[in-house]
Design an enzyme around this catalytic site. Structure first.
Site, mmCIF file in Angstrom:
data_model
loop_
_atom_site.group_PDB
_atom_site.id
_atom_site.type_symbol
_atom_site.label_atom_id
_atom_site.label_comp_id
_atom_site.label_asym_id
_atom_site.label_seq_id
_atom_site.Cartn_x
_atom_site.Cartn_y
_atom_site.Cartn_z
ATOM 1 N N ARG A 296 -27.162 -23.883 0.116
ATOM 2 C CA ARG A 296 -27.081 -24.670 -1.123
ATOM 3 C C ARG A 296 -27.096 -23.785 -2.355
ATOM 4 N NH1 ARG A 296 -26.833 -27.911 -3.923
ATOM 5 N NH2 ARG A 296 -28.365 -29.563 -4.166
ATOM 6 N N ARG B 256 -42.381 -31.590 2.645
ATOM 7 C CA ARG B 256 -41.163 -32.335 2.964
ATOM 8 C C ARG B 256 -41.534 -33.172 4.171
ATOM 9 N NH1 ARG B 256 -37.628 -30.306 5.441
ATOM 10 N NH2 ARG B 256 -38.500 -28.236 5.732
ATOM 11 N N ARG C 195 -33.771 -34.723 5.005
ATOM 12 C CA ARG C 195 -32.863 -34.896 6.157
ATOM 13 C C ARG C 195 -32.915 -36.316 6.728
ATOM 14 N NH1 ARG C 195 -35.149 -29.248 8.494
ATOM 15 N NH2 ARG C 195 -34.830 -28.194 6.515
ATOM 16 N N LEU D 225 -44.991 -22.363 1.076
ATOM 17 C CA LEU D 225 -45.213 -21.965 -0.317
ATOM 18 C C LEU D 225 -46.194 -22.883 -1.027
ATOM 19 C CD1 LEU D 225 -41.575 -20.991 -1.329
ATOM 20 C CD2 LEU D 225 -43.405 -19.517 -0.529
ATOM 21 N N GLU E 64 -48.779 -21.863 -3.840
ATOM 22 C CA GLU E 64 -48.738 -22.463 -5.178
ATOM 23 C C GLU E 64 -50.102 -23.043 -5.533
ATOM 24 O OE1 GLU E 64 -43.992 -23.654 -4.958
ATOM 25 O OE2 GLU E 64 -45.502 -25.218 -4.742
ATOM 26 N N ASP F 180 -24.568 18.806 28.049
ATOM 27 C CA ASP F 180 -25.454 17.966 28.859
ATOM 28 C C ASP F 180 -24.540 16.977 29.604
ATOM 29 O OD1 ASP F 180 -27.671 16.246 29.649
ATOM 30 O OD2 ASP F 180 -27.047 14.932 28.002
ATOM 31 N N TYR F 181 -25.043 16.325 30.641
ATOM 32 C CA TYR F 181 -24.166 15.426 31.403
ATOM 33 C C TYR F 181 -24.389 13.942 31.033
ATOM 34 C CZ TYR F 181 -21.717 13.196 35.219
ATOM 35 O OH TYR F 181 -20.860 12.392 35.921
ATOM 36 N N ASP G 103 -27.705 14.500 24.243
ATOM 37 C CA ASP G 103 -28.078 13.200 23.667
ATOM 38 C C ASP G 103 -29.576 12.951 23.687
ATOM 39 O OD1 ASP G 103 -28.128 12.849 26.557
ATOM 40 O OD2 ASP G 103 -28.546 10.760 26.071
HETATM 41 C C1 GDG Z 1 -38.717 -23.346 4.003
HETATM 42 C C2 GDG Z 1 -39.604 -22.995 5.204
HETATM 43 C C3 GDG Z 1 -40.788 -21.346 3.748
HETATM 44 C C4 GDG Z 1 -42.434 -29.780 -2.732
HETATM 45 N N1 GDG Z 1 -42.427 -31.029 -3.194
HETATM 46 C C5 GDG Z 1 -41.816 -31.004 -4.362
HETATM 47 C C6 GDG Z 1 -41.445 -29.704 -4.618
HETATM 48 N N2 GDG Z 1 -41.834 -28.973 -3.587
HETATM 49 C C7 GDG Z 1 -41.622 -27.528 -3.485
HETATM 50 C C8 GDG Z 1 -42.939 -26.833 -3.406
HETATM 51 C C9 GDG Z 1 -42.547 -25.561 -2.683
HETATM 52 C C10 GDG Z 1 -41.360 -26.001 -1.836
HETATM 53 O O1 GDG Z 1 -40.920 -27.235 -2.335
HETATM 54 C C11 GDG Z 1 -41.751 -26.222 -0.383
HETATM 55 O O2 GDG Z 1 -41.755 -25.025 0.247
HETATM 56 P P1 GDG Z 1 -42.427 -24.800 1.655
HETATM 57 O O3 GDG Z 1 -42.560 -23.349 1.861
HETATM 58 O O4 GDG Z 1 -43.742 -25.474 1.669
HETATM 59 O O5 GDG Z 1 -41.510 -25.523 2.752
HETATM 60 P P2 GDG Z 1 -39.937 -25.723 3.149
HETATM 61 O O6 GDG Z 1 -39.265 -26.621 2.208
HETATM 62 O O7 GDG Z 1 -39.959 -26.211 4.544
HETATM 63 O O8 GDG Z 1 -39.259 -24.298 3.077
HETATM 64 C C12 GDG Z 1 -40.964 -22.532 4.696
HETATM 65 C C13 GDG Z 1 -39.781 -21.659 2.674
HETATM 66 O O9 GDG Z 1 -38.554 -22.127 3.232
HETATM 67 C C14 GDG Z 1 -39.491 -20.434 1.813
HETATM 68 O O10 GDG Z 1 -38.999 -19.383 2.567
HETATM 69 O O11 GDG Z 1 -42.031 -21.076 3.158
HETATM 70 O O12 GDG Z 1 -41.755 -22.146 5.783
HETATM 71 O O13 GDG Z 1 -39.760 -24.097 6.073
HETATM 72 O O14 GDG Z 1 -42.132 -24.585 -3.599
HETATM 73 O O15 GDG Z 1 -43.421 -26.639 -4.684
HETATM 74 N N3 GDG Z 1 -40.801 -29.334 -5.713
HETATM 75 C C15 GDG Z 1 -40.508 -30.292 -6.607
HETATM 76 N N4 GDG Z 1 -40.843 -31.583 -6.400
HETATM 77 C C16 GDG Z 1 -41.499 -31.982 -5.305
HETATM 78 O O16 GDG Z 1 -41.779 -33.152 -5.144
HETATM 79 N N5 GDG Z 1 -39.858 -29.941 -7.702
#
Ligand code: GDG
Length: 736
Positions: A17, A282, A320, A385, A389, A507-508, A689
């Site tokens: 994306r 998610r 999804r 994340l 956060e 060498d062989y 080698d």
């Molecule tokens: C994949 C991997 C890996 C959540 N709700 C809202 C919102 N969020 C943001 C959070 C956070 C992000 O979405 C979620 O990140 P995660 O790391 O928790 O999970 P995945 O979406 O599954 O991400 C994961 C990541 O990639 C990075 O490599 O850590 O393991 O599965 O930043 O803040 N953001 C907004 N509204 C929401 O309602 N704007």
């Protein structure tokens, strides 16, 4: 296709994306850059390099004109190269192979996986589509950074088109154990696709280790501290734990509007001093939401005194929704929430505030700020994340993070209360521990984690990955420097041509001929015999083949060639066809009867391995054994024998898939010195080698040409990548 402004040496970020949101209102298309830590951090690199994003814009245009408009706006105003996908492609590639095969497989949900050939074909097709579109607008001087499981075939496609370009790949989700990965019917294609990169990054060391293990088991490539040599390329595998934009979070928290929201939320949910538990996910089965709800229910029934003294805010972001497992999950979660609220709630108090929606990040932050506990319990998560956060947002060092051990983030957040998501008791205990935790303890734990999150933020992450690519670029150019290039080959051939007395020491195994599974299968072929014969017959040449093999095999395979044969690494020498084999050193062989039983035990313990008996030595070969078991047992055997042979006249060597015991002082370097003393040579060439050939390289006089076949640390002056190229060199020599 309108061309985006082209500058050489750009950084092209490719992901499924694009970081934009396209909406259409009243017939008018609007394009907004998406906020988000990753996109911001990548855009921040603009100052050093032009950054271009490539990917699907998340929108299907309704007409050709609309597509043209979106395309040119994205190129001109947003530094994006869009790849437009059809509804069918999205269904089969994105919802299909990416999210119904790779996602569940990599998260260990094998029962959720489908293995549909048509979806795999769509995945290949879309990866090809990305490739074709990208190369139209890029150059070999650009650097590519490909993201995630949607585009695992792309690095290889780019590599075949731009052999010299720099390519990085980062996987945002876990890489599973090889036992899981091997289930995938198209595992080798996926693996080879990723291996087109120069640098492959994972969130944790464990994922990198799993990946290396799959590479070894499926494709047979070994690695040295994460570096895999594939033909003349080096592929580096490493872990780069992703961070969050901690500074931005802190800045947003200081804003008046956020402060107002925090107050508002506090008033709404924290009345009566209620504690707030928060989860943000998610709506995905990997996030462990039902497990968490079950644990929360147990908690409320086991600790009635806490009822009405807390609320659980559960934010689930739609995800999804067209995949059926996600729709089932939504139903399951909602009925559970209803059940808990119905069972424990009253008109004054609802245990769970359930939100099924996405919130702007600025509205999410006040939730982090008011939450006393963050309950982050994924069943499996690449990183997570949300946990980071939450920690970044706890600017007063209060609050408790409960984190499951199966989230990648756990590797860096050890001060959290770490739980096993499958153990309801664990989560219940952690909840009570968190609710009762003293302020001092909270602050001690949180402060340490927060400093780490600030130090290793998203900017640190992007920079380390880009530096990783740069380092490999340097390594590549160093290698080029040592490679026997056409220029050096010409010099070598001309020196050979003008040489009056030439010593050629080869060498062989692994040099003149590729390794075979069974040593007895690596017989010289007709072409090799012909080449050796031609070289040996030249009046000015003294050809010597120096091998670790026993003299009987050498006699059988190469005995008719009028050259010097050296067997058992120098223990035996046959100077020419008229002379007989002579031992270079007489040593007792009594030790063999003691060592043999030890080697035989290992032969029995490691299927596929076997013992070879030589006149002066013994060797345990494990080339045919399972690679990992072979490595483990060989180290163990090496340690055992090392002690056993201490204070004896025997020497132990760990060669290429072999452990060998031979008399001390017998090595290829000694053999080379003996040969060098036989005449005065004005041209010396040595090919080898293995590390046993390093003794040979070390013994050479200045000006000699020494070539290592394959890559690795060496004393040789040059590299050639394979026995195939070594054979080419022999051809060239015979033509002179
Ligand atoms: C994949 C991997 C890996 C959540 N709700 C809202 C919102 N969020 C943001 C959070 C956070 C992000 O979405 C979620 O990140 P995660 O790391 O928790 O999970 P995945 O979406 O599954 O991400 C994961 C990541 O990639 C990075 O490599 O850590 O393991 O599965 O930043 O803040 N953001 C907004 N509204 C929401 O309602 N704007």
């Amino acid at each position: 296709m309108p061309s985006a402004k082209r500058k050489s040496g750009r950084l092209i970020i490719v992901s499924n994306r694009l970081p934009v949101t396209i909406t259409k209102r009243k017939g008018k298309v609007a394009i907004q850059p998406s906020p988000g830590g990753l996109a911001t951090a990548l855009r921040a690199l603009q100052t050093e390099k032009e950054v271009v994003f490539s990917g699907w814009p998340g929108y299907i245009p309704e007409s050709r004109n609309e597509q043209k408009f979106i395309d040119s706006t994205l190129r001109e105003k947003h530094s994006c190269l869009p790849i437009f996908l059809t509804r069918r492609e999205i269904d089969k590639y994105y919802y299909g192979f990416a999210n119904r095969t790779l996602w569940p497989l990599f998260h260990y949900f094998t029962s959720y996986c489908t293995f549909e050939k048509s979806e795999w074909e769509a995945y290949q097709h879309v990866n090809q589509k990305f490739f074709k579109e990208i190369i139209q607008d890029s150059a070999e001087t650009d650097t590519f950074w490909v993201h995630d499981y949607h585009l695992m075939l792309l690095p290889h496609l780019l590599r075949t088109y731009f052999p010299q370009t720099d390519i990085g790949f980062f996987l945002h989700i876990p890489f599973p154990s090889s036992e899981i990965f091997r289930i995938l019917p198209w595992r080798n294609e996926v693996m080879e696709g990723v291996l087109g990169s120069d640098l492959i990054g994972f969130h944790t060391y464990e994922y990198a280790r799993h990946f290396l293990s799959s590479v070894l088991r499926l494709l047979g490539y070994e690695n040295e501290f994460g570096a895999i040599s594939i033909e003349d390329r080096i592929v580096m595998v490493d872990n780069f734990p992703m961070g969050v934009d901690a500074q931005n979070i802190m800045t947003l928290l200081r804003q008046e509007s956020t402060k107002k929201d925090i107050k508002k939320f506090q008033k709404a949910v924290k009345k009566k001093d209620r504690k707030v538990i928060l989860s943000v996910d998610r709506l995905d089965y990997s996030k462990g939401i039902p497990h968490r709800l079950k644990a929360f229910e147990s908690f409320l029934s086991q600790y009635p005194e806490w009822r009405e003294k807390l609320v659980y805010i559960m934010l689930c972001v739609p995800s999804r929704t067209r995949v059926k497992d996600y729709a089932f999950l939504k139903q399951e979660v909602e009925s559970f929430v209803g059940k808990i609220n119905g069972r424990f709630g009253n008109p004054d108090w609802m245990p769970i505030y359930y939100l099924y929606r996405s919130l702007p990040f600025e509205r999410l932050l006040p939730l982090y700020a008011i939450a006393d506990i963050a309950l982050v319990t994924p069943v499996r998560d690449g990183m997570n994340l949300v946990a980071k956060e939450y920690v970044a947002a706890r600017t007063d060092d209060s609050g408790v993070l409960i984190l499951s051990g199966t989230a990648g983030a756990e590797a860096e957040l050890g001060e959290a209360l770490v739980v096993n998501v499958y153990s309801r008791e664990d989560i219940v205990d952690a909840l009570i521990q968190a609710l009762e935790m003293s302020e001092e303890e909270q602050s001690r734990r949180m402060r340490t984690m927060r400093q780490r999150i600030i130090d290793y933020d998203i900017h640190h992450w992007t920079r380390s990955f880009i530096t990783g690519i740069e380092e490999i670029k340097n390594l590549k150019s160093q290698r080029e420097h040592w490679k026997l290039t056409d220029k050096w080959k010409k010099k070598l051939l001309s020196a050979y041509h003008s040489g009056k007395k030439r010593l050629l020491m080869f060498d062989y195994d692994g040099t003149l001929i590729s390794f075979a599974k069974k040593p007895e299968d690596a017989k010289p072929d007709v072409e090799l015999k012909k080449l050796l014969l031609l070289l040996a017959k030249k009046r000015k040449n003294h050809l010597a083949i120096i091998s670790g093999r026993d003299r009987l095999t050498m006699e059988q395979w190469l005995g008719d060639i009028p050259c010097t044969l050296v067997a058992e690494h120098g223990a035996w020498i046959r100077v020419d066809t008229r002379s007989s084999w002579k031992a270079q050193k007489t040593v007792s062989t009594e030790w063999k009867s003691q060592v043999m039983p030890i080697l035989k035990t290992y032969e029995a313990r490691v299927p596929g391995s076997f013992v070879e008996e030589k006149e002066f030595g013994l060797a345990w070969h494990y080339r045919k054994a399972s690679p990992e078991l072979g490595e483990i047992r060989s180290c163990e055997l090496f340690d055992n024998l090392n002690e056993f042979l201490a204070n004896t006249d025997m020497q132990l060597m760990h060669g290429n898939k072999v452990i060998e015991i031979r008399p001390r002082g017998v090595h290829k370097g000694q053999a080379a010195q003996n040969l060098l003393m036989m005449d005065t040579y004005d041209f010396v060439l040595a090919l080898g080698d293995d590390w046993t050939d390093e003794d040979l390289f070390r013994a050479l006089p200045e000006g000699a040409y020494s070539i290592k076949i394959g890559y690795g640390t060496t004393k040789a002056r040059f590299f050639l990548d394979s026995p195939k190229n070594c054979r080419r060199l022999l051809h060239d020599l015979t033509k002179i």
